[in-house]
Design a protein around this motif. Structure first.
Motif, PDB file in Angstrom:
ATOM      1  N   GLU A 193       0.766  -1.185  -0.029  1.00  0.00           N
ATOM      2  CA  GLU A 193      -0.087   0.115   0.157  1.00  0.00           C
ATOM      3  C   GLU A 193       0.807   1.286   0.120  1.00  0.00           C
ATOM      4  O   GLU A 193       0.756   2.111  -0.819  1.00  0.00           O
ATOM      5  N   LEU A 202       1.544   4.256  -3.236  1.00  0.00           N
ATOM      6  CA  LEU A 202       1.312   5.529  -3.073  1.00  0.00           C
ATOM      7  C   LEU A 202       2.658   6.405  -3.308  1.00  0.00           C
ATOM      8  O   LEU A 202       2.573   7.436  -4.017  1.00  0.00           O
ATOM      9  N   ASP A 260      -6.180  15.331   8.517  1.00  0.00           N
ATOM     10  CA  ASP A 260      -7.442  15.670   7.460  1.00  0.00           C
ATOM     11  C   ASP A 260      -6.978  17.150   6.644  1.00  0.00           C
ATOM     12  O   ASP A 260      -6.259  17.564   6.994  1.00  0.00           O
ATOM     13  N   GLN A 288      -3.911  15.846  -0.491  1.00  0.00           N
ATOM     14  CA  GLN A 288      -4.680  14.674  -0.465  1.00  0.00           C
ATOM     15  C   GLN A 288      -3.680  13.492  -0.497  1.00  0.00           C
ATOM     16  O   GLN A 288      -3.910  12.353   0.183  1.00  0.00           O
ATOM     17  N   LYS A 289      -2.865  13.482  -1.303  1.00  0.00           N
ATOM     18  CA  LYS A 289      -1.805  12.082  -1.328  1.00  0.00           C
ATOM     19  C   LYS A 289      -0.784  12.478   0.132  1.00  0.00           C
ATOM     20  O   LYS A 289      -0.676  11.151   0.578  1.00  0.00           O
ATOM     21  N   LYS A 325      -2.227  13.251   2.976  1.00  0.00           N
ATOM     22  CA  LYS A 325      -3.367  12.320   3.857  1.00  0.00           C
ATOM     23  C   LYS A 325      -3.178  10.856   3.638  1.00  0.00           C
ATOM     24  O   LYS A 325      -3.183  10.114   4.567  1.00  0.00           O
ATOM     25  N   LYS A 326      -3.125  10.397   2.388  1.00  0.00           N
ATOM     26  CA  LYS A 326      -3.448   9.105   2.155  1.00  0.00           C
ATOM     27  C   LYS A 326      -2.108   8.459   2.558  1.00  0.00           C
ATOM     28  O   LYS A 326      -2.187   7.304   3.323  1.00  0.00           O
ATOM     29  N   TRP A 362      -1.911   7.992   6.584  1.00  0.00           N
ATOM     30  CA  TRP A 362      -2.684   6.929   7.100  1.00  0.00           C
ATOM     31  C   TRP A 362      -2.182   5.541   6.825  1.00  0.00           C
ATOM     32  O   TRP A 362      -2.177   4.611   7.621  1.00  0.00           O
ATOM     33  N   ALA A 363      -1.415   5.387   5.406  1.00  0.00           N
ATOM     34  CA  ALA A 363      -1.082   4.237   5.095  1.00  0.00           C
ATOM     35  C   ALA A 363       0.187   3.767   6.026  1.00  0.00           C
ATOM     36  O   ALA A 363       0.464   2.566   6.392  1.00  0.00           O
TER      37      ALA A 363
END
Length: 255
Positions: free
Chosen positions: A25, A29, A142, A188-189, A191-192, A195-196
Motif C-alpha cells: 500500500e 502511493l 485531514d 490529499q496524497k 493524507k493518504k 494513514w498508510a
C-alpha cells in the motif's frame, strides 16, 4: 535500506525513485509521487517529500498583509516594531520559503530552516526548528479545502492539512493542532500516505509481538520439566493419601 516496522524499502537520496515490494500500500502511493524539494536529500529513513506551493502561499500572504495594513492600528504597530511597510514582502518570503515537510520511518517531520526576520539583520535571525509526529501518536490527519475569502475580498486559495495527536485538539493547554500545513501541492496524497504509514506501523508492531505471545506457553510448561503425566498423577495421589490420614488423626484427637 529503510525498515518501517517490518517493511523494507530501498530509497535513494536526492531522487524520487523509490523501490517497494509489489502490492504494498505504501509503495503504490510513493510511486505516484514526485518532488522538487532537496532539503531532505540526506535524511535517514526518508520515505517521501511533499512540496509546498511557495509562490501561491507567498502571494496569498502578501495580499492579506497588504489589506490588513490599511487599518491604522496595524500600520502603526508594524511600523514601530516590525518594519512592516518597507520589508513585509521580504519577511513573508523569508518565512514561507523556510518550511519543509517529509514522511520518514519515524513519522511526519516538519522543519523551519534558519531564516531572516524583522529588518533582515543577522542579529534578528530565527534559528532552525523541527518537529516530528510519530505515527503511533497520530489520532487524526485531514484536509480542509479552500473556500470563502479573507478580509472579505481575497479568495482563500490554500488547502490546509491538520495533524492531531491525543495531546492536541484545543483542550486544556494543548495546541489546537499538532501540525497545520497550509499550501501543500498534493494535500490529499499527503493524507493518504500518512494513514498508510500508520497502518503499516501498527501491523509491524503486531507482527513483532506475536512471537512473544507464542513463546509464553513453553515458558509456563517449563515448571513441569522432568515429570511425565504418570509421575505427576502419582505425586497427587500421595498428597491425597496424606491429607486423608491427617484428617483422620485430627478426628481422633478431638475424641
Amino acid at each position: 535500506m529503510v525498515d518501517v516496522e517490518g517493511y523494507s524499502y530501498q530509497t535513494m537520496a536526492a531522487s524520487s525513485q523509490v523501490t517497494f515490494p509489489e502490492d504494498d500500500e505504501v509503495g503504490k502511493l510513493v510511486r505516484t509521487l514526485r518532488w522538487e524539494d532537496t532539503f531532505f536529500d540526506q535524511e535517514e529513513g526518508l520515505i517521501a517529500v511533499f512540496d509546498f506551493d511557495y509562490e501561491k502561499i507567498s502571494s496569498f500572504k502578501k495580499e492579506t498583509t497588504c489589506v490588513s495594513m490599511l487599518f491604522p492600528p496595524v500600520l502603526i504597530f508594524g511600523t514601530l516594531f516590525l518594519c512592516l511597510p518597507c520589508l513585509y514582502r521580504h519577511q513573508i518570503d523569508w518565512d514561507v520559503y523556510s518550511q519543509h515537510v517529509a514522511i520518514t520511518r519515524d513519522g511526519i517531520k516538519f522543519v523551519k530552516d534558519r531564516r531572516k526576520t524583522c529588518c533582515g539583520l543577522s542579529c534578528t535571525d530565527a534559528g532552525k526548528s523541527s518537529k516530528t509526529v510519530p505515527f503511533d501518536k497520530l489520532t487524526d490527519c485531514d484536509v480542509t479545502e479552500p473556500a470563502g475569502a479573507t478580509c472579505c475580498c481575497i479568495d482563500n486559495v490554500l488547502s490546509v492539512v491538520t495533524v492531531d495527536t491525543a495531546s492536541s485538539g484545543g483542550g486544556g493547554e494543548g495546541p489546537a493542532h499538532e501540525l497545520s500545513l497550509a499550501g501543500l501541492k498534493e494535500p490529499q496524497k499527503f493524507k493518504k500516505l500518512v494513514w498508510a504509514m500508520k497502518r503499516a506501523s501498527a501491523q509491524g508492531r503486531n507482527n513483532q509481538s506475536a512471537p512473544a505471545r507464542l513463546s509464553f506457553a513453553p515458558t509456563q510448561s517449563a515448571m513441569d520439566r522432568g515429570f511425565s503425566n504418570e509421575e505427576t498423577n502419582a505425586i497427587l495421589r500421595d498428597i491425597r493419601s496424606e491429607l486423608i490420614e491427617l484428617n483422620a488423626n485430627l478426628k481422633n484427637m478431638e475424641k
